[in-house]
Structure formats: C-alpha cells, structure tokens
Design a protein around this motif. Sequence first.
Motif, mmCIF file in Angstrom:
data_model
loop_
_atom_site.group_PDB
_atom_site.id
_atom_site.type_symbol
_atom_site.label_atom_id
_atom_site.label_comp_id
_atom_site.label_asym_id
_atom_site.label_seq_id
_atom_site.Cartn_x
_atom_site.Cartn_y
_atom_site.Cartn_z
ATOM 1 N N PHE A 16 0.834 -1.212 0.000
ATOM 2 C CA PHE A 16 0.000 0.000 0.000
ATOM 3 C C PHE A 16 0.869 1.264 0.000
ATOM 4 O O PHE A 16 0.433 2.319 -0.457
ATOM 5 C CB PHE A 16 -0.934 0.018 1.208
ATOM 6 C CG PHE A 16 -1.967 -1.078 1.219
ATOM 7 C CD1 PHE A 16 -2.359 -1.711 0.050
ATOM 8 C CD2 PHE A 16 -2.564 -1.478 2.408
ATOM 9 C CE1 PHE A 16 -3.313 -2.722 0.059
ATOM 10 C CE2 PHE A 16 -3.523 -2.490 2.429
ATOM 11 C CZ PHE A 16 -3.895 -3.109 1.250
ATOM 12 N N ASN A 17 2.066 1.163 0.539
ATOM 13 C CA ASN A 17 2.935 2.346 0.623
ATOM 14 C C ASN A 17 3.730 2.621 -0.647
ATOM 15 O O ASN A 17 4.358 3.672 -0.759
ATOM 16 C CB ASN A 17 3.910 2.190 1.793
ATOM 17 C CG ASN A 17 3.213 2.380 3.125
ATOM 18 O OD1 ASN A 17 2.198 3.049 3.208
ATOM 19 N ND2 ASN A 17 3.755 1.769 4.163
ATOM 20 N N GLU A 19 4.524 3.871 -4.294
ATOM 21 C CA GLU A 19 3.870 4.871 -5.142
ATOM 22 C C GLU A 19 4.761 5.276 -6.297
ATOM 23 O O GLU A 19 5.984 5.248 -6.197
ATOM 24 C CB GLU A 19 3.437 6.091 -4.331
ATOM 25 C CG GLU A 19 4.544 6.756 -3.577
ATOM 26 C CD GLU A 19 4.060 7.961 -2.781
ATOM 27 O OE1 GLU A 19 2.848 8.085 -2.539
ATOM 28 O OE2 GLU A 19 4.917 8.786 -2.434
ATOM 29 N N ASP A 22 5.680 11.561 -8.894
ATOM 30 C CA ASP A 22 4.594 12.556 -8.893
ATOM 31 C C ASP A 22 3.955 12.716 -10.269
ATOM 32 O O ASP A 22 2.736 12.761 -10.388
ATOM 33 C CB ASP A 22 5.145 13.921 -8.448
ATOM 34 C CG ASP A 22 5.560 13.909 -6.982
ATOM 35 O OD1 ASP A 22 5.165 12.976 -6.252
ATOM 36 O OD2 ASP A 22 6.292 14.828 -6.584
ATOM 37 N N GLN A 25 1.357 10.076 -11.250
ATOM 38 C CA GLN A 25 0.217 9.741 -10.377
ATOM 39 C C GLN A 25 -1.129 9.928 -11.066
ATOM 40 O O GLN A 25 -2.123 9.331 -10.653
ATOM 41 C CB GLN A 25 0.323 10.514 -9.062
ATOM 42 C CG GLN A 25 1.558 10.015 -8.286
ATOM 43 C CD GLN A 25 1.643 10.489 -6.851
ATOM 44 O OE1 GLN A 25 0.779 11.206 -6.386
ATOM 45 N NE2 GLN A 25 2.685 10.069 -6.161
ATOM 46 N N SER A 30 -4.022 4.605 -6.556
ATOM 47 C CA SER A 30 -3.189 4.097 -5.464
ATOM 48 C C SER A 30 -3.403 2.595 -5.316
ATOM 49 O O SER A 30 -4.454 2.058 -5.664
ATOM 50 C CB SER A 30 -3.546 4.795 -4.161
ATOM 51 O OG SER A 30 -4.816 4.351 -3.709
ATOM 52 N N ASN A 31 -2.416 1.917 -4.771
ATOM 53 C CA ASN A 31 -2.558 0.474 -4.567
ATOM 54 C C ASN A 31 -3.657 0.173 -3.555
ATOM 55 O O ASN A 31 -4.357 -0.841 -3.673
ATOM 56 C CB ASN A 31 -1.218 -0.113 -4.138
ATOM 57 C CG ASN A 31 -0.185 -0.004 -5.234
ATOM 58 O OD1 ASN A 31 -0.533 0.192 -6.400
ATOM 59 N ND2 ASN A 31 1.083 -0.113 -4.877
ATOM 60 N N SER A 33 -6.427 1.821 -3.223
ATOM 61 C CA SER A 33 -7.664 1.910 -3.999
ATOM 62 C C SER A 33 -7.853 0.680 -4.887
ATOM 63 O O SER A 33 -8.960 0.128 -4.998
ATOM 64 C CB SER A 33 -7.622 3.189 -4.836
ATOM 65 O OG SER A 33 -8.673 3.214 -5.753
ATOM 66 N N SER A 34 -6.771 0.211 -5.486
ATOM 67 C CA SER A 34 -6.873 -0.960 -6.357
ATOM 68 C C SER A 34 -7.278 -2.206 -5.571
ATOM 69 O O SER A 34 -8.109 -2.994 -6.024
ATOM 70 C CB SER A 34 -5.535 -1.214 -7.059
ATOM 71 O OG SER A 34 -5.240 -0.155 -7.932
ATOM 72 N N ARG A 86 -4.017 -2.429 -13.772
ATOM 73 C CA ARG A 86 -3.051 -1.602 -13.044
ATOM 74 C C ARG A 86 -1.684 -2.275 -13.095
ATOM 75 O O ARG A 86 -1.586 -3.496 -12.940
ATOM 76 C CB ARG A 86 -3.456 -1.457 -11.561
ATOM 77 C CG ARG A 86 -4.845 -0.946 -11.332
ATOM 78 C CD ARG A 86 -4.932 0.570 -11.445
ATOM 79 N NE ARG A 86 -6.321 1.000 -11.648
ATOM 80 C CZ ARG A 86 -7.281 0.942 -10.725
ATOM 81 N NH1 ARG A 86 -7.013 0.491 -9.524
ATOM 82 N NH2 ARG A 86 -8.498 1.360 -11.017
ATOM 83 N N ASP A 90 7.255 1.182 -7.918
ATOM 84 C CA ASP A 90 7.505 2.275 -6.984
ATOM 85 C C ASP A 90 8.568 3.237 -7.505
ATOM 86 O O ASP A 90 9.547 2.819 -8.133
ATOM 87 C CB ASP A 90 7.952 1.680 -5.645
ATOM 88 C CG ASP A 90 8.202 2.751 -4.614
ATOM 89 O OD1 ASP A 90 7.217 3.322 -4.118
ATOM 90 O OD2 ASP A 90 9.380 3.031 -4.318
ATOM 91 N N SER B 33 -9.371 2.076 3.040
ATOM 92 C CA SER B 33 -8.412 1.191 3.711
ATOM 93 C C SER B 33 -9.108 -0.045 4.282
ATOM 94 O O SER B 33 -8.608 -1.168 4.180
ATOM 95 C CB SER B 33 -7.720 1.988 4.821
ATOM 96 O OG SER B 33 -6.951 1.141 5.630
#
Lengths: 158, 158
Positions: A16-17, A19, A22, A25, A30-31, A33-34, A86, A90, B33
């Motif tokens: 989840f962290n 990314e 910039d 994006q 976001s992971n 959200s996926s 998706r 990172d 989340s």
Amino acid sequence: MITLRKITLDNRRAIFNLEVADEQQKYVASNLSSVASCYVLATNGGSPFPFAIYADEQPVGFVMITYGITGYDLPEIADNNYCILRLMIDREHQKQGYGREALKKTIEFIRTFPAGPARLCWIPYSPDNLAAKKLYDSLGFNENGEVCHGELVTVLEL
Amino acid sequence: MITLRKITLDNRRAIFNLEVADEQQKYVASNLSSVASCYVLATNGGSPFPFAIYADEQPVGFVMITYGITGYDLPEIADNNYCILRLMIDREHQKQGYGREALKKTIEFIRTFPAGPARLCWIPYSPDNLAAKKLYDSLGFNENGEVCHGELVTVLEL
C-alpha cells in the motif's frame, strides 16, 4: 529476479505504501484503492488478481489483472478477455527494467487462464503515457482502436 | 430506517467518500483502507463482512465485521468470536442516532452467525473515545479487561 506474489497480511502495508513518481500519479490509482476495488469486484461477479511485484525479496510494485468486468464501463473487448488494469513500479525502483519483467510475468500468469478461457489480454492507457506505450509495444501489444474513458486500448493475442 | 447493504460497483465510490469529523479521524481508518483490508483478509483465511449503512436510500456510513483474524495482533477473545472492527457514520449524518441503529442491525446480522458459531462479539476502541464507549455500553457491551494495541476490548454475549 522478478516474482509476482500474493498480497498477504504481512506484506500488505509495504504494498500500500508503494507509489509512482509525482508526474505519473495521474495515470494510476493508489494500490490501496486498487485492492479495495478487488474486494468489490470479487464480491460482485468479477475475478480480480492483484499481485505484489518483488525484485528478489524486495516489494517494488503492484499489478492487478481482471477478467470480464473491471468496475468501469467496458469496451467491447472486455467480454471474456483479461485486462491488466493496473501496473506500477515504486518511484524508488523505477528505470531498472522491473516493469518490463513484471509485465512478462503477468502475461505468463494470464496464459494459465486462471479465471477462464480467453483469446486476448488488453490494457487501457492514457494517450500521453508514452513510456507505457513503448513498454506495451515492445511486448507485442497493438492498439485496437477502442477508446475507453479517454484511454486507448492495446491488445495482445494470448 | 437504517439498513446494511452490500458494497457494490454502483455504491462503492459513495462509501469510500464518507468520512468522520476531523477530531474522530484518529479513531477509524478510511473506508477505502477498510475495504482493501477486506480483500487481504478474505484471501488469507479471514471472513470479513463490510457493509454500507443506509438511512433510507442515502449512504451514511460503513461497518466492517470480522470473524477470527482481523489483520492485527489479536487479543485472546478473537478466537472464534466476531469483531466489529470498524463502524463509522459520515460527518454530515452524525447525531441522528444512525450509529446506534446501525450497531443494532450489525448485532442482528452477527447473530445469524454468518461465518460460524460464536459466543461473543467484541469491539476494540480507544480509551479516550467516550462517545463510542457510551454507545457500546448502552447496547450491553462490557469491557473484559483486555487491551489490544492500546485499545480497550468491550464484549457482548451473543
């Protein structure tokens, strides 16, 4: 060595962290959200397959495959075909060829036909995402002319 | 009239956009989340049950029940019991009794024992969340003395 691994209670926070940079994006959700979408798809008739992308033992990215419904209005090609909805590496791990290796592993996985038979694999991508287009082209994808929510559809025969 | 409804492709964005008041945000994870955690739990041996909370036809909140594993280190009580891991009412819809009605409906649902038999339902909550404590007390929950990640455990016999 790139591997695709199940998302588990142990690695989920690391995934989840992750990314993208910039400027990328706008191209990818976001992971978090996926993976939330995976739950909704899986409990509403869809077949999502999310994976953590590892370089050796390091989580470096995320990929999400769907079969049939994606959670969005669908182009015609979605029926009974696989979608790579998706794919992200990172920001700290880009430009090392991981995206390309991960995409190859993803196609290998899709060719096991985990949710049912299919003729095609498709990817929607933003027309201005030239790095993505170059990657997909290099692995044999070709645009089929469909446009879905402003994104081009590129297709590989399985 | 409060109802609990499945999260679908149609209502998911409305549910993900619900949020508690600023001063409550330390107490509850985002709904995005929580639903992402549902996917990870469901594919790693857990039994999550997330629901949208509706007031008539308006989505106003979210609740997530688990059975056994929650995705966190567990207090002893977790074995074979139900946990109300998340319960939130959107900031725009608070102070109308919806939380209390939703909790009653949640307990009714748990009493159908959807994932297996259980003797207890438990809720972890922050010691300084007095509004939550008052609500749980009023519906017959009692603290059992366990502390989990700094949160108190309150329990109802099913």
